[in-house]
Design a protein around this motif. Structure first.
Motif, PDB file in Angstrom:
ATOM      1  N   MET A 142       0.743  -1.108  -0.084  1.00  9.21           N
ATOM      2  CA  MET A 142       0.237  -0.012  -0.177  1.00  9.21           C
ATOM      3  C   MET A 142       0.888   1.222   0.015  1.00  9.21           C
ATOM      4  O   MET A 142       1.741   1.184   0.621  1.00  9.21           O
ATOM      5  N   SER A 143       0.504   2.032  -0.869  1.00 10.47           N
ATOM      6  CA  SER A 143       1.401   3.580  -1.047  1.00 10.47           C
ATOM      7  C   SER A 143       0.273   4.638  -1.281  1.00 10.47           C
ATOM      8  O   SER A 143       0.317   5.007  -2.402  1.00 10.47           O
ATOM      9  N   ASP A 144      -0.270   5.125  -0.433  1.00 13.95           N
ATOM     10  CA  ASP A 144      -1.270   6.210  -0.500  1.00 13.95           C
ATOM     11  C   ASP A 144      -0.583   7.720  -0.952  1.00 13.95           C
ATOM     12  O   ASP A 144      -1.165   8.615  -1.283  1.00 13.95           O
ATOM     13  N   GLN A 145       0.866   7.552  -0.668  1.00 18.72           N
ATOM     14  CA  GLN A 145       1.457   8.735  -0.943  1.00 18.72           C
ATOM     15  C   GLN A 145       1.809   8.939  -2.189  1.00 18.72           C
ATOM     16  O   GLN A 145       2.122   9.867  -2.705  1.00 18.72           O
ATOM     17  N   TYR A 146       1.819   7.911  -2.963  1.00 17.19           N
ATOM     18  CA  TYR A 146       2.503   8.071  -4.349  1.00 17.19           C
ATOM     19  C   TYR A 146       1.128   8.117  -5.211  1.00 17.19           C
ATOM     20  O   TYR A 146       0.175   7.561  -4.913  1.00 17.19           O
ATOM     21  N   ILE A 147       1.225   9.113  -6.257  1.00 17.46           N
ATOM     22  CA  ILE A 147       0.257   9.302  -7.036  1.00 17.46           C
ATOM     23  C   ILE A 147       0.380   9.194  -8.511  1.00 17.46           C
ATOM     24  O   ILE A 147       1.699   9.240  -8.966  1.00 17.46           O
TER      25      ILE A 147
ATOM     26  N   ARG B 266      12.305  17.568 -11.488  1.00 17.69           N
ATOM     27  CA  ARG B 266      11.897  16.324 -10.626  1.00 17.69           C
ATOM     28  C   ARG B 266      10.778  16.244  -9.945  1.00 17.69           C
ATOM     29  O   ARG B 266      10.713  15.691  -8.838  1.00 17.69           O
ATOM     30  N   LEU B 267       9.430  17.049 -10.632  1.00 19.60           N
ATOM     31  CA  LEU B 267       8.198  16.730  -9.997  1.00 19.60           C
ATOM     32  C   LEU B 267       7.682  15.389 -10.499  1.00 19.60           C
ATOM     33  O   LEU B 267       6.477  15.179  -9.800  1.00 19.60           O
ATOM     34  N   ALA B 268       8.130  14.727 -11.159  1.00 21.35           N
ATOM     35  CA  ALA B 268       7.653  13.494 -11.814  1.00 21.35           C
ATOM     36  C   ALA B 268       8.913  12.296 -11.838  1.00 21.35           C
ATOM     37  O   ALA B 268       9.915  13.019 -12.379  1.00 21.35           O
ATOM     38  N   ALA B 269       8.576  11.244 -11.737  1.00 22.72           N
ATOM     39  CA  ALA B 269       9.726  10.130 -12.063  1.00 22.72           C
ATOM     40  C   ALA B 269       9.676   9.516 -13.415  1.00 22.72           C
ATOM     41  O   ALA B 269      10.337   9.264 -13.918  1.00 22.72           O
ATOM     42  N   CYS B 270       8.322   9.545 -13.993  1.00 24.47           N
ATOM     43  CA  CYS B 270       8.050   8.865 -15.075  1.00 24.47           C
ATOM     44  C   CYS B 270       6.677   9.427 -15.829  1.00 24.47           C
ATOM     45  O   CYS B 270       5.783   9.710 -15.038  1.00 24.47           O
ATOM     46  N   ILE B 271       6.749   9.652 -17.033  1.00 23.91           N
ATOM     47  CA  ILE B 271       5.488  10.171 -17.862  1.00 23.91           C
ATOM     48  C   ILE B 271       5.419   9.504 -19.004  1.00 23.91           C
ATOM     49  O   ILE B 271       6.472   9.553 -19.847  1.00 23.91           O
TER      50      ILE B 271
ATOM     51  N   LEU C 207       8.545   1.225  -6.505  1.00 23.86           N
ATOM     52  CA  LEU C 207       8.199   2.302  -5.835  1.00 23.86           C
ATOM     53  C   LEU C 207       9.268   3.348  -5.193  1.00 23.86           C
ATOM     54  O   LEU C 207       9.760   4.275  -4.882  1.00 23.86           O
ATOM     55  N   LYS C 208      10.390   2.256  -5.074  1.00 21.46           N
ATOM     56  CA  LYS C 208      11.976   3.046  -4.584  1.00 21.46           C
ATOM     57  C   LYS C 208      12.416   3.439  -5.501  1.00 21.46           C
ATOM     58  O   LYS C 208      12.888   4.680  -5.289  1.00 21.46           O
ATOM     59  N   TRP C 209      12.390   2.983  -6.496  1.00 22.84           N
ATOM     60  CA  TRP C 209      13.035   3.838  -7.931  1.00 22.84           C
ATOM     61  C   TRP C 209      12.272   5.121  -8.009  1.00 22.84           C
ATOM     62  O   TRP C 209      12.928   6.088  -8.075  1.00 22.84           O
ATOM     63  N   LEU C 210      10.970   4.978  -8.005  1.00 19.80           N
ATOM     64  CA  LEU C 210       9.995   6.052  -8.181  1.00 19.80           C
ATOM     65  C   LEU C 210      10.420   7.173  -7.246  1.00 19.80           C
ATOM     66  O   LEU C 210      10.763   8.302  -7.408  1.00 19.80           O
ATOM     67  N   GLY C 211      10.558   6.986  -5.999  1.00 15.22           N
ATOM     68  CA  GLY C 211      10.915   7.832  -4.843  1.00 15.22           C
ATOM     69  C   GLY C 211      12.053   8.419  -4.863  1.00 15.22           C
ATOM     70  O   GLY C 211      12.356   9.633  -4.616  1.00 15.22           O
TER      71      GLY C 211
ATOM     72  N   LEU D 255       0.253  10.531 -18.442  1.00 16.69           N
ATOM     73  CA  LEU D 255       0.377   9.592 -17.196  1.00 16.69           C
ATOM     74  C   LEU D 255       1.566   9.875 -16.247  1.00 16.69           C
ATOM     75  O   LEU D 255       2.630   9.635 -16.655  1.00 16.69           O
ATOM     76  N   ILE D 256       1.398  10.715 -15.245  1.00 14.27           N
ATOM     77  CA  ILE D 256       2.520  11.298 -14.547  1.00 14.27           C
ATOM     78  C   ILE D 256       2.730  10.679 -13.099  1.00 14.27           C
ATOM     79  O   ILE D 256       1.803  10.879 -12.351  1.00 14.27           O
ATOM     80  N   LYS D 257       3.621  10.015 -13.096  1.00 15.48           N
ATOM     81  CA  LYS D 257       4.026   9.232 -11.677  1.00 15.48           C
ATOM     82  C   LYS D 257       4.717  10.107 -10.953  1.00 15.48           C
ATOM     83  O   LYS D 257       5.572  10.797 -11.181  1.00 15.48           O
ATOM     84  N   SER D 258       4.191  10.256  -9.588  1.00 12.14           N
ATOM     85  CA  SER D 258       4.829  11.343  -8.698  1.00 12.14           C
ATOM     86  C   SER D 258       4.747  11.097  -7.190  1.00 12.14           C
ATOM     87  O   SER D 258       4.217   9.972  -6.846  1.00 12.14           O
ATOM     88  N   HIS D 259       4.504  11.890  -6.339  1.00 15.28           N
ATOM     89  CA  HIS D 259       4.341  12.023  -4.842  1.00 15.28           C
ATOM     90  C   HIS D 259       3.517  12.855  -4.421  1.00 15.28           C
ATOM     91  O   HIS D 259       3.522  13.997  -4.682  1.00 15.28           O
ATOM     92  N   GLN D 260       2.533  12.734  -3.524  1.00 16.78           N
ATOM     93  CA  GLN D 260       1.549  13.539  -3.144  1.00 16.78           C
ATOM     94  C   GLN D 260       2.328  14.741  -2.350  1.00 16.78           C
ATOM     95  O   GLN D 260       1.709  15.883  -2.539  1.00 16.78           O
TER      96      GLN D 260
END
Length: 112
Positions: free
Chosen positions: A2-7, A30-35, A99-103, A60-65
């Motif tokens: 579960m990772s409700d902080q990643y969006i 660096r507001l997104a890791a992958c788009i 998730l580790k890579w994304l963060g 589709l933008i992968k980021s963090h809350q």
């Protein structure tokens, strides 16, 4: 996991160039890791009291809350639409390694 902080943030543009401009800008800050950019989607929507249909590019933008407010502000500043679609969805499950890579790709939110 579960990772409700990643969006995943979703936005659309009317052309590939705008989608790429937003993508590069968010990645450079660096507001997104992958788009991912998906082209040639049909969007149907109400605008100025009529139903419209346009071809759009979906980002589709992968980021963090923790950086969402700055990410949204950045999109609004460079997006050509009067009212851009900016929707954030929680990533509720993903592989631990992803998730580790994304963060590790995102800016440290404590810098803001």
């Amino acid at each position: 996991m579960m990772s409700d902080q990643y969006i995943m943030v979703i936005t659309t543009t009317s052309n590939k160039e705008d989608a790429e401009k937003i993508t590069r800008h968010l990645l450079e800050k660096r507001l997104a890791a992958c788009i991912q950019i998906i082209d040639s989607i049909s969007s149907y929507y109400w605008w100025q009291d009529k139903i419209n249909c346009d071809q759009e590019w979906l980002c589709l933008i992968k980021s963090h809350q923790s950086v969402y407010d700055l990410l949204e502000k950045t999109i609004i500043e460079i997006h050509p639409y009067e009212v851009p679609e900016i929707i954030a969805l929680p990533i509720v499950s993903e592989s631990n390694n992803y998730l580790k890579w994304l963060g590790n790709q995102l800016v440290n939110p404590s810098l803001f």
